[in-house]
Design an enzyme around this catalytic site. Sequence first.
Site, PDB file in Angstrom:
ATOM      1  CE  LYS A   7      -6.929   5.526   3.268  1.00 46.79           C
ATOM      2  NZ  LYS A   7      -6.676   6.872   2.726  1.00 46.79           N
TER       3      LYS A   7
ATOM      4  CB  VAL B 222       2.220  12.989   4.297  1.00 49.50           C
ATOM      5  CG1 VAL B 222       1.801  13.824   3.094  1.00 49.50           C
ATOM      6  CG2 VAL B 222       1.954  11.501   4.084  1.00 49.50           C
TER       7      VAL B 222
ATOM      8  CB  SER C 208     -10.857   3.447   2.403  1.00 43.27           C
ATOM      9  OG  SER C 208     -11.142   2.151   1.910  1.00 43.27           O
TER      10      SER C 208
ATOM     11  CG  ASN D 244      -5.240  11.571  -2.769  1.00 42.22           C
ATOM     12  OD1 ASN D 244      -6.175  10.824  -3.001  1.00 42.22           O
ATOM     13  ND2 ASN D 244      -4.068  11.453  -3.399  1.00 42.22           N
TER      14      ASN D 244
ATOM     15  CE1 TYR E 295      -5.961   2.046   2.290  1.00 41.14           C
ATOM     16  CE2 TYR E 295      -8.120   1.003   2.154  1.00 41.14           C
ATOM     17  CZ  TYR E 295      -7.225   1.964   1.724  1.00 41.14           C
ATOM     18  OH  TYR E 295      -7.576   2.838   0.721  1.00 41.14           O
TER      19      TYR E 295
ATOM     20  CB  ILE F 225     -11.076   4.355  -7.554  1.00 44.81           C
ATOM     21  CG1 ILE F 225     -12.169   4.803  -6.556  1.00 44.81           C
ATOM     22  CG2 ILE F 225     -10.860   5.407  -8.638  1.00 44.81           C
ATOM     23  CD1 ILE F 225     -13.558   5.021  -7.132  1.00 44.81           C
TER      24      ILE F 225
HETATM   25  P1  NAD Z   1      -2.030   5.545  -5.837  1.00 46.61           P
HETATM   26  O1  NAD Z   1      -1.138   4.551  -5.217  1.00 46.61           O
HETATM   27  O2  NAD Z   1      -2.322   5.496  -7.288  1.00 46.61           O
HETATM   28  O3  NAD Z   1      -1.523   7.034  -5.498  1.00 46.61           O
HETATM   29  C1  NAD Z   1      -1.135   7.380  -4.201  1.00 46.61           C
HETATM   30  C2  NAD Z   1      -0.216   8.591  -4.251  1.00 46.61           C
HETATM   31  O4  NAD Z   1       0.185   8.868  -2.901  1.00 46.61           O
HETATM   32  C3  NAD Z   1       1.058   8.336  -5.059  1.00 46.61           C
HETATM   33  O5  NAD Z   1       1.310   9.403  -5.957  1.00 46.61           O
HETATM   34  C4  NAD Z   1       2.142   8.231  -3.990  1.00 46.61           C
HETATM   35  O6  NAD Z   1       3.418   8.656  -4.442  1.00 46.61           O
HETATM   36  C5  NAD Z   1       1.588   9.138  -2.901  1.00 46.61           C
HETATM   37  N1  NAD Z   1       2.168   8.848  -1.601  1.00 46.61           N
HETATM   38  C6  NAD Z   1       2.346   7.627  -1.008  1.00 46.61           C
HETATM   39  N2  NAD Z   1       3.006   7.756   0.149  1.00 46.61           N
HETATM   40  C7  NAD Z   1       3.241   9.091   0.320  1.00 46.61           C
HETATM   41  C8  NAD Z   1       3.890   9.858   1.322  1.00 46.61           C
HETATM   42  N3  NAD Z   1       4.479   9.279   2.376  1.00 46.61           N
HETATM   43  N4  NAD Z   1       3.932  11.213   1.177  1.00 46.61           N
HETATM   44  C9  NAD Z   1       3.378  11.810   0.101  1.00 46.61           C
HETATM   45  N5  NAD Z   1       2.787  11.134  -0.900  1.00 46.61           N
HETATM   46  C10 NAD Z   1       2.717   9.789  -0.792  1.00 46.61           C
HETATM   47  O7  NAD Z   1      -3.394   5.438  -5.011  1.00 46.61           O
HETATM   48  P2  NAD Z   1      -4.877   5.961  -5.298  1.00 46.61           P
HETATM   49  O8  NAD Z   1      -5.711   4.806  -5.632  1.00 46.61           O
HETATM   50  O9  NAD Z   1      -4.840   7.153  -6.180  1.00 46.61           O
HETATM   51  O10 NAD Z   1      -5.268   6.383  -3.808  1.00 46.61           O
HETATM   52  C11 NAD Z   1      -5.423   7.729  -3.389  1.00 46.61           C
HETATM   53  C12 NAD Z   1      -6.151   7.729  -2.051  1.00 46.61           C
HETATM   54  O11 NAD Z   1      -7.445   7.132  -2.232  1.00 46.61           O
HETATM   55  C13 NAD Z   1      -5.454   6.911  -0.968  1.00 46.61           C
HETATM   56  O12 NAD Z   1      -5.603   7.560   0.279  1.00 46.61           O
HETATM   57  C14 NAD Z   1      -6.224   5.608  -0.958  1.00 46.61           C
HETATM   58  O13 NAD Z   1      -6.155   4.935   0.265  1.00 46.61           O
HETATM   59  C15 NAD Z   1      -7.615   6.107  -1.266  1.00 46.61           C
HETATM   60  N6  NAD Z   1      -8.520   5.088  -1.805  1.00 46.61           N
HETATM   61  C16 NAD Z   1      -8.275   4.490  -3.001  1.00 46.61           C
HETATM   62  C17 NAD Z   1      -9.183   3.532  -3.477  1.00 46.61           C
HETATM   63  C18 NAD Z   1      -8.994   2.827  -4.797  1.00 46.61           C
HETATM   64  O14 NAD Z   1      -9.779   1.897  -5.098  1.00 46.61           O
HETATM   65  N7  NAD Z   1      -8.029   3.203  -5.631  1.00 46.61           N
HETATM   66  C19 NAD Z   1     -10.304   3.211  -2.724  1.00 46.61           C
HETATM   67  C20 NAD Z   1     -10.523   3.853  -1.507  1.00 46.61           C
HETATM   68  C21 NAD Z   1      -9.619   4.802  -1.054  1.00 46.61           C
END
Ligand code: NAD
Length: 250
Positions: free
Chosen positions: A160, A65, A143, A91, A156, A189
């Site tokens: 966000k 992205v 977030s 996402n 972050y 999460i």
């Molecule tokens: P994760 O690290 O498990 O998955 C993230 C995915 O994004 C991965 O498949 C990765 O390959 C992909 N990705 C990373 N850089 C990329 C790029 N340049 N182009 C395309 N894809 C890319 O993370 P997650 O916990 O599933 O997080 C998903 C979203 O939720 C994120 O935006 C994260 O900031 C947000 N979030 C997560 C939490 C949490 O507690 N897990 C809390 C708040 C927000």
Amino acid sequence: MSADHTAVVTGGASGIGREICRAFGEVGVNVVVADVREEPYEDVPSVADLFESLDGEVVHVQTDVTDEETVDSMFESAVQRFGHVDILVNNAGIARFGSVTETSTEDWHAELAVNLTGVFYCCKHGVPLLTRNEHSAIVNISSLYGIRGGVGNFGYSVTKGGVAAATKQLAADFAADGLRTNAVVPGFIDTRMFHEDTPDGTEQYAVRHTPQNRLGDPVEVARVVRFLASDNASFVNGQILPVDGGFTVI
Ligand code: NAD
């Protein structure tokens, strides 16, 4: 949202994104997984394997992205394969921790590139396709740190918070074209990011400060994303919805 709709899910290969893809597939929506990787981080079936028993069709288009050309060609592939794009879920995200003085310039640019410029590129190239339809939806993933502070989360939080602001701006600019934009704010999460990209002790902190006394499951975020993308949310626009077990109310 109906069975002939198409959703683009950035970062759809792992964690929350993978569950969002599954949630769409369960109701027959076709999905484009726009991720730099094809296999999940976790030791679980890939999105392609999941879709073998789901109604929707899925295609993985390797997409960074942060690279505008690959984003543009990903949307072209989506249209070639499915004819239209009805839903965009921004996402993909990364997390680096540290206060402003602890954040390296490299980490700052990395977070800015994925979390914010990635959303810009996907909206810039996705909105003209989305607004071809009578009804369409964007769901952004922000977030907790985007809507409130958090110790040691400078890059972050800033990025966000930008995602939350982008949500309101998109909601205002394109509602008249039938495009609704909303954001989900996941709490803590249970994904790779939560376990690997946060400082030691975060899990105990998260559980203690979440009224439901547990981490969220990615499925619980995915169902809310699917709701916001669906016609059931037809008059919901520009909202930032926490899915956090009550973390933000105490
Ligand atoms: P994760 O690290 O498990 O998955 C993230 C995915 O994004 C991965 O498949 C990765 O390959 C992909 N990705 C990373 N850089 C990329 C790029 N340049 N182009 C395309 N894809 C890319 O993370 P997650 O916990 O599933 O997080 C998903 C979203 O939720 C994120 O935006 C994260 O900031 C947000 N979030 C997560 C939490 C949490 O507690 N897990 C809390 C708040 C927000």
